[in-house]
Design a protein around this motif. Structure first.
Motif, PDB file in Angstrom:
ATOM      1  N   LEU A   1      19.177   7.235   3.965  1.00  0.00           N
ATOM      2  CA  LEU A   1      18.812   6.106   4.823  1.00  0.00           C
ATOM      3  C   LEU A   1      19.893   5.790   5.854  1.00  0.00           C
ATOM      4  CD1 LEU A   1      17.195   3.697   2.186  1.00  0.00           C
ATOM      5  CD2 LEU A   1      16.067   5.390   3.637  1.00  0.00           C
ATOM      6  N   ALA A   2      20.590   6.849   6.312  1.00  0.00           N
ATOM      7  CA  ALA A   2      21.605   6.653   7.357  1.00  0.00           C
ATOM      8  C   ALA A   2      20.947   6.320   8.686  1.00  0.00           C
ATOM      9  CB  ALA A   2      22.470   7.909   7.490  1.00  0.00           C
ATOM     10  N   LEU A   3      19.840   6.988   8.973  1.00  0.00           N
ATOM     11  CA  LEU A   3      19.116   6.738  10.218  1.00  0.00           C
ATOM     12  C   LEU A   3      18.169   5.559  10.023  1.00  0.00           C
ATOM     13  CD1 LEU A   3      18.266  10.413  11.214  1.00  0.00           C
ATOM     14  CD2 LEU A   3      20.126   8.990  12.089  1.00  0.00           C
ATOM     15  N   ARG A   4      18.092   4.720  11.030  1.00  0.00           N
ATOM     16  CA  ARG A   4      17.236   3.538  10.957  1.00  0.00           C
ATOM     17  C   ARG A   4      16.316   3.502  12.172  1.00  0.00           C
ATOM     18  NH1 ARG A   4      17.039   1.187   5.937  1.00  0.00           N
ATOM     19  NH2 ARG A   4      19.119   1.246   4.997  1.00  0.00           N
ATOM     20  N   SER A   5      15.124   2.988  11.936  1.00  0.00           N
ATOM     21  CA  SER A   5      14.176   2.900  13.040  1.00  0.00           C
ATOM     22  C   SER A   5      14.742   2.009  14.139  1.00  0.00           C
ATOM     23  CB  SER A   5      12.834   2.350  12.554  1.00  0.00           C
ATOM     24  OG  SER A   5      12.998   1.068  11.976  1.00  0.00           O
ATOM     25  N   GLY A   6      14.513   2.429  15.362  1.00  0.00           N
ATOM     26  CA  GLY A   6      15.041   1.715  16.509  1.00  0.00           C
ATOM     27  C   GLY A   6      16.271   2.357  17.111  1.00  0.00           C
ATOM     28  N   MET A   7      16.941   3.268  16.368  1.00  0.00           N
ATOM     29  CA  MET A   7      18.101   3.964  16.926  1.00  0.00           C
ATOM     30  C   MET A   7      17.658   4.899  18.057  1.00  0.00           C
ATOM     31  SD  MET A   7      20.469   5.020  13.656  1.00  0.00           S
ATOM     32  CE  MET A   7      21.435   3.804  12.767  1.00  0.00           C
ATOM     33  N   PHE A   8      18.523   5.026  19.056  1.00  0.00           N
ATOM     34  CA  PHE A   8      18.258   5.932  20.174  1.00  0.00           C
ATOM     35  C   PHE A   8      18.850   7.296  19.839  1.00  0.00           C
ATOM     36  CE2 PHE A   8      19.204   7.775  24.373  1.00  0.00           C
ATOM     37  CZ  PHE A   8      17.935   7.726  24.930  1.00  0.00           C
ATOM     38  N   ALA A   9      18.049   8.329  19.972  1.00  0.00           N
ATOM     39  CA  ALA A   9      18.452   9.667  19.539  1.00  0.00           C
ATOM     40  C   ALA A   9      18.523  10.640  20.711  1.00  0.00           C
ATOM     41  CB  ALA A   9      17.471  10.191  18.488  1.00  0.00           C
ATOM     42  N   HIS A  10      19.515  11.528  20.633  1.00  0.00           N
ATOM     43  CA  HIS A  10      19.637  12.660  21.555  1.00  0.00           C
ATOM     44  C   HIS A  10      19.249  13.917  20.775  1.00  0.00           C
ATOM     45  CE1 HIS A  10      21.908  10.203  24.498  1.00  0.00           C
ATOM     46  NE2 HIS A  10      22.376   9.609  23.413  1.00  0.00           N
ATOM     47  N   ILE A  11      18.379  14.721  21.339  1.00  0.00           N
ATOM     48  CA  ILE A  11      17.811  15.869  20.631  1.00  0.00           C
ATOM     49  C   ILE A  11      18.155  17.151  21.376  1.00  0.00           C
ATOM     50  CG2 ILE A  11      15.693  16.860  19.683  1.00  0.00           C
ATOM     51  CD1 ILE A  11      14.537  13.903  20.330  1.00  0.00           C
ATOM     52  N   LEU A  12      18.572  18.168  20.624  1.00  0.00           N
ATOM     53  CA  LEU A  12      18.817  19.491  21.181  1.00  0.00           C
ATOM     54  C   LEU A  12      17.879  20.481  20.506  1.00  0.00           C
ATOM     55  CD1 LEU A  12      22.737  19.642  21.284  1.00  0.00           C
ATOM     56  CD2 LEU A  12      21.165  18.907  23.076  1.00  0.00           C
ATOM     57  N   LEU A  13      17.073  21.171  21.320  1.00  0.00           N
ATOM     58  CA  LEU A  13      16.172  22.212  20.824  1.00  0.00           C
ATOM     59  C   LEU A  13      16.639  23.551  21.374  1.00  0.00           C
ATOM     60  CD1 LEU A  13      12.592  20.686  21.176  1.00  0.00           C
ATOM     61  CD2 LEU A  13      13.848  21.090  19.079  1.00  0.00           C
TER      62      LEU A  13
ATOM     63  N   PRO B   1       0.806  -1.229   0.000  1.00  0.00           N
ATOM     64  CA  PRO B   1       0.000   0.000   0.000  1.00  0.00           C
ATOM     65  C   PRO B   1       0.834   1.272   0.000  1.00  0.00           C
ATOM     66  CG  PRO B   1       0.057  -0.941   2.194  1.00  0.00           C
ATOM     67  CD  PRO B   1       0.813  -1.886   1.311  1.00  0.00           C
ATOM     68  N   ILE B   2       2.149   1.166   0.312  1.00  0.00           N
ATOM     69  CA  ILE B   2       3.023   2.343   0.338  1.00  0.00           C
ATOM     70  C   ILE B   2       4.372   1.959  -0.261  1.00  0.00           C
ATOM     71  CG2 ILE B   2       1.934   3.330   2.397  1.00  0.00           C
ATOM     72  CD1 ILE B   2       4.412   2.362   3.971  1.00  0.00           C
ATOM     73  N   ALA B   3       5.160   2.988  -0.579  1.00  0.00           N
ATOM     74  CA  ALA B   3       6.553   2.770  -0.977  1.00  0.00           C
ATOM     75  C   ALA B   3       7.413   2.741   0.278  1.00  0.00           C
ATOM     76  CB  ALA B   3       7.006   3.880  -1.912  1.00  0.00           C
ATOM     77  N   GLY B   4       8.413   1.884   0.284  1.00  0.00           N
ATOM     78  CA  GLY B   4       9.281   1.795   1.454  1.00  0.00           C
ATOM     79  C   GLY B   4      10.180   0.579   1.380  1.00  0.00           C
ATOM     80  N   HIS B   5      10.533   0.062   2.562  1.00  0.00           N
ATOM     81  CA  HIS B   5      11.378  -1.123   2.655  1.00  0.00           C
ATOM     82  C   HIS B   5      10.682  -2.185   3.507  1.00  0.00           C
ATOM     83  CE1 HIS B   5      14.463   1.666   1.233  1.00  0.00           C
ATOM     84  NE2 HIS B   5      15.179   0.601   0.917  1.00  0.00           N
TER      85      HIS B   5
END
Length: 394
Positions: A295-307, A203-207
């Motif tokens: 596609l460097a980032l992959r689902s499941g990676m833990f991210a640190h965010i700065l706002l 139903p969608i484009a993706g992997h």
């Protein structure tokens, strides 16, 4: 010969001399030791140091958040038809797919047989309609002929009524045949749709991020065949506290860091800000999206965010002034007060560039030692040789 009395006096005199000499030597050594110690103490007492003034400064108001990277879209692809054998699966985990690509096929023998039967029924209904239409043409001619004869009073009313009734019946037969054709056509159309449903498409484009079954299994509408994730754009769903919530705006830029790429930042944007807070946690969810064409980032990676939330005034000291208690991680500094080094425990907030925010333990205008603090301890005499005023803004 000298008398024993004379000998006793000489011995006493010798002992007295020895005591005096020994006492003199002892006193000399003690005096020398005191002078050497005093000299050492005097040399090590006063330590030249450089100080800096504790001051207010404008710091960047940086909000630090964390979260898991998720795909922008994630679809579990399930078959629409239950109880059919999965004949073939055309994708493997990691394959890229486009919208509409064939994922799997189900066994079609039964539905194909039903389609053939429906086509036969449609053909039969069409033939029946042609037969009725041919008979209707004959009956219509008979009706017209008898009506002309009746006008000439050549036949009775009864015969005319009979042909008219037959004509009406033939019209009804035509309508019934047309209705049967529509029913057969609708049945065939429904079966053709069901035939398409035996082909499972993306139903969608993706992997393909997961595959759950193999060919030969029975289809189950509640059990997916694969999971497809769209990761050219990824998102992070995280929460902000009630205190920071008013500062969060849709469209804000965010810097994202992951352990897989040390030192590299990815640019994101705040795209969703929940309009309400959870009364239980007093926090609100926000969503940050990141373009991920490579596609460097992959689902499941833990991210640190700065706002970045603008600027704020804070009490700061140079980073060089900070010392840490071994094994605790607690911070302390030495302040210059009355010619002495005074140890003060402090609480540290943000560290930005060459400055560290002090949230507790110091006051504006105090002098902290930034050079020479490794040579002093609490209470050590010091001499301030340089006092650095620092910059007005960080």
């Amino acid at each position: 010969m000298p008398s024993s009395k004379s000998k006793g006096k000489v011995g006493l005199l010798i002992a007295l001399v020895i005591i005096i000499v020994f006492g003199a030597i002892t006193f000399f050594n003690y005096w020398r030791f005191r002078n050497i110690k005093a000299e050492k103490v005097e040399r090590s007492e006063i330590v030249p140091v450089e100080t800096a003034v504790v001051q207010m400064m404008a710091l960047k108001n940086i909000l630090k958040l964390t979260g898991d990277i998720r795909p922008l879209k994630e679809v579990y692809v399930t078959p629409k038809i239950p109880g059919k054998i999965i004949e073939k699966i055309f994708v493997e985990k990691g394959d890229g797919v486009r919208k509409g690509d064939l994922i799997a096929t189900l066994e079609k023998d039964t539905i194909k047989a039903q389609i053939e039967q429906a086509k036969t029924q449609l053909a039969s209904a069409r033939a029946r309609l042609k037969e009725v239409e041919a008979n209707l043409v004959l009956v219509r001619k008979d009706r017209q002929r008898l009506e002309n004869l009746f006008k000439k009073k050549a036949i009775s009313q009864q015969k005319l009524d009979q042909v008219r009734a037959k004509y009406t019946a033939m019209l009804a037969s035509k309508q019934l045949a047309q209705s049967q054709i529509e029913t057969a056509r609708a049945s065939l159309h429904l079966l053709e749709i069901l035939l398409k449903d035996h082909e499972v498409r993306s139903p969608i484009a993706g992997h393909v991020s997961a595959r759950y079954v193999d060919a030969g299994n029975m289809s189950n509408t509640s059990k997916p065949i694969v999971r497809i994730s769209r990761e050219d754009v990824v998102k992070i769903v995280t929460t902000v506290t009630e205190k920071d919530y008013p500062l969060i705006k849709k469209g804000m830029n965010a810097q994202v860091f992951v352990d897989a790429f040390p030192g590299k930042s990815f640019e994101g944007t705040v795209t969703v800000v929940n309009p309400t807070l959870d009364p239980g946690t007093r926090s609100a969810q926000i969503e940050i999206r990141i373009h991920n064409k490579a596609l460097a980032l992959r689902s499941g990676m833990f991210a640190h965010i700065l706002l970045s939330l603008g600027q704020r005034q804070a009490l700061v000291v140079p980073r060089e002034a900070l010392n840490r208690l071994p094994g605790t991680g607690s911070y302390y500094v030495f302040c210059a007060e009355g010619g002495k080094a005074v140890l003060k425990n402090i609480s540290v907030g943000e560290i930005q560039g060459n400055y560290a925010e002090v949230t507790e333990g110091l006051k504006e205008g105090e002098g902290v030692i930034i050079r020479g603090q490794n040579r002093v301890k609490d209470g050590s005499p010091i001499k301030v040789v340089t006092q650095w005023q620092g910059a007005e803004e960080g």
